[in-house]
Design an enzyme around this catalytic site. Structure first.
Site, PDB file in Angstrom:
ATOM      1  N   LYS A  33       3.834   9.731   9.003  1.00 59.94           N
ATOM      2  CA  LYS A  33       3.505   9.303  10.352  1.00 59.94           C
ATOM      3  C   LYS A  33       4.501   9.826  11.399  1.00 59.94           C
ATOM      4  O   LYS A  33       4.468  10.992  11.763  1.00 59.94           O
ATOM      5  CB  LYS A  33       3.351   7.784  10.383  1.00 59.94           C
ATOM      6  CG  LYS A  33       2.231   7.292   9.452  1.00 59.94           C
ATOM      7  CD  LYS A  33       1.929   5.838   9.605  1.00 59.94           C
ATOM      8  CE  LYS A  33       0.920   5.358   8.566  1.00 59.94           C
ATOM      9  NZ  LYS A  33      -0.443   5.877   8.747  1.00 59.94           N
ATOM     10  N   ASP A  91       9.179   2.545   0.625  1.00 51.82           N
ATOM     11  CA  ASP A  91       8.084   3.264   1.272  1.00 51.82           C
ATOM     12  C   ASP A  91       8.162   2.963   2.761  1.00 51.82           C
ATOM     13  O   ASP A  91       7.733   1.902   3.220  1.00 51.82           O
ATOM     14  CB  ASP A  91       6.749   2.809   0.689  1.00 51.82           C
ATOM     15  CG  ASP A  91       5.561   3.531   1.304  1.00 51.82           C
ATOM     16  OD1 ASP A  91       5.727   4.163   2.371  1.00 51.82           O
ATOM     17  OD2 ASP A  91       4.456   3.452   0.733  1.00 51.82           O
ATOM     18  N   TYR A 100       0.851  -1.192   0.000  1.00 48.07           N
ATOM     19  CA  TYR A 100       0.000   0.000   0.000  1.00 48.07           C
ATOM     20  C   TYR A 100       0.883   1.237   0.000  1.00 48.07           C
ATOM     21  O   TYR A 100       1.814   1.349   0.800  1.00 48.07           O
ATOM     22  CB  TYR A 100      -0.913   0.020   1.222  1.00 48.07           C
ATOM     23  CG  TYR A 100      -1.845   1.214   1.235  1.00 48.07           C
ATOM     24  CD1 TYR A 100      -2.873   1.324   0.307  1.00 48.07           C
ATOM     25  CD2 TYR A 100      -1.683   2.234   2.162  1.00 48.07           C
ATOM     26  CE1 TYR A 100      -3.725   2.418   0.295  1.00 48.07           C
ATOM     27  CE2 TYR A 100      -2.523   3.339   2.169  1.00 48.07           C
ATOM     28  CZ  TYR A 100      -3.544   3.422   1.227  1.00 48.07           C
ATOM     29  OH  TYR A 100      -4.379   4.515   1.232  1.00 48.07           O
TER      30      TYR A 100
END
Length: 445
Positions: free
Chosen positions: A263, A234, A142
């Site tokens: 994050k 990622d 994702y």
């Protein structure tokens, strides 16, 4: 537990927000509970129910809901000075310097506003830098809500995974199974001259947590080097959580060309970033010809929170604490599963954890990876544990969502609501929280 207030709020939300939520993963059945406040490693909902929180905002909250005093002080200082200016600030430079000192791949960095924005910009950068169009992604990986990676199928038959993405976009994306070196090698043999980049999470972290098999990332590194493609890690989820301040790339000893962040790097505030070799990152405008810009990029409050977040971790043994608790939790769940559900696989590393409701068990569990699946060839679970996103999707995903999550919630444990999303231990969690969670697992399983 009483949830009348949450039900009332959800009824109102359905009238003004699609599905009653602002992010799809929050739409739990039959309705979500609404959070009123956080408290350390816990949250309290609108009805006054208290939960041990392992969602942690889906990853950003390394310290739980009570940030260390230097973080709180920095946020108050920069917010009170004027929230943003549309001009550079010193704290942006300090934060960039900190990241560049600690993350192996980062010489330069561009701060943006979300993990999705970071991966969108990284794909554009890879295409601009190489002059190529195709991107290799992992099935089940994702990379945010972006057109280039909302693609399913395989490299021969890629197709959009959602309506709203043109079929033509998907033709530039080549999905391959994670942990399958032969599959990605074949794709490079066929398309190598057209591949701008491989975009991969070092650990699949939105698909039940799938660790790499030995040598897989090294294979990706070699293929990219041989064909002039960029290796893009990622690390939106794993960054500054797996592998400490060096991130997952430091833990695995493989240095990508470009890394995306989100994050934790923003200290609990909206953030994203793209870091990497100077010769590549300098292709972003205004230094280069790949356009990238944003009104809120490098927001001073976010930069201050992120810098103090990481600086505190560097000076206070934060990772030692949370990784120890994470290991204790995974080992405890492994023991419970061995007794009550030996077919299930406990996964995770450092302060991440999940239980995948896999369907088959080996003949013996002796010598298994007790602290979470590490893809050890000599582990008795090796032929049964998830290697790809498809393996996780083939687990008992409905049981997690319809039964297990609710059972844990009723015992005061807040987990991610589906089989796929990661869960996180924070610096605010305690030994008592871990013991309480393990007791709840015994009841729920």
């Amino acid at each position: 537990m009483n949830h009348d207030r949450s039900r009332e709020l959800y009824d109102r939300a359905l009238s003004v927000m699609p599905g009653g939520v602002n992010s799809s993963v929050r739409a739990t059945r039959p309705y979500p509970f609404f959070i009123e406040r956080g408290d350390g490693g816990h949250v309290v909902d609108a009805d006054g129910n208290r939960y041990v929180d392992y969602v942690m905002g889906y990853g950003p909250l390394l310290y739980g809901h009570d940030a260390p005093e230097p973080v709180q002080a920095a946020v108050q200082k920069y917010a009170s000075a004027g929230p943003m200016y549309g001009a550079p600030t010193e704290i942006e430079v300090e934060h960039a310097e900190f990241v560049a000192r600690h993350v192996p791949s980062v010489e330069m960095i561009r701060f943006v506003n979300s993990g999705t924005e970071a991966t969108v910009s990284a794909v554009r950068l890879a295409r601009g830098y190489t002059g190529r169009d195709k991107i290799v992604i992992m099935q089940g990986g994702y990379h945010g809500a972006q057109e280039s990676t909302l693609v399913e199928g395989d490299a021969q038959h890629p197709q959009p995974s959602t309506s709203g993405v043109p079929e033509e976009f998907a033709q530039h994306t080549l999905p391959v199974p994670f942990n399958d070196p032969d599959a990605v090698t074949e794709v490079f043999e066929e398309h190598g001259d057209d591949i701008a980049a491989v975009l991969v999470e070092p650990v699949l972290a939105n698909m039940g947590i799938v660790s790499p098999v030995d040598g897989y990332h090294e294979t990706l590194r070699d293929l990219c080097d041989d064909h002039g493609s960029l290796l893009v890690f990622d690390e939106v989820i794993t960054g500054f959580r797996v592998g400490g301040l060096q991130c997952a790339q430091g833990k695995f000893g493989v240095t990508p060309d470009v890394t995306t962040f989100g994050k934790i790097i923003g200290g609990g505030f909206p953030v994203g970033a793209i870091g990497g070799k100077s010769e590549i990152i300098e292709h972003f405008t205004p230094a280069g010809d790949v356009f990238q810009s944003g009104t809120f990029s490098g927001h001073p409050v976010t930069m201050a929170a992120g810098y103090e977040y990481l600086n505190y971790a560097a000076e206070n043994g934060v990772y030692e604490h949370i990784n120890r608790l994470g290991a204790k939790l995974r080992e405890g769940i492994s023991d419970i599963c061995a007794d009550q559900a030996p077919e299930y696989t406990v996964v995770g590393t450092d302060s991440m954890f999940k239980t995948v409701f896999t369907r088959d068990a080996p003949d013996t569990l002796e010598g298994q990876c007790e602290g979470g699946c590490q893809q050890r060839v000599d582990c008795p679970r090796y032929d049964h544990c998830p290697k790809t996103g498809a393996d996780v999707a083939n687990a008992e995903t409905e049981r997690w969502e319809r039964i297990f999550w609710h059972e844990m919630k009723e015992q005061g444990i807040f987990l991610t609501a589906n089989q796929f999303e990661s869960q996180f231990v924070s610096y605010a969690h305690t030994e008592e929280d871990i013991e309480r969670t393990l007791e709840a697992y015994k009841e729920a399983l």
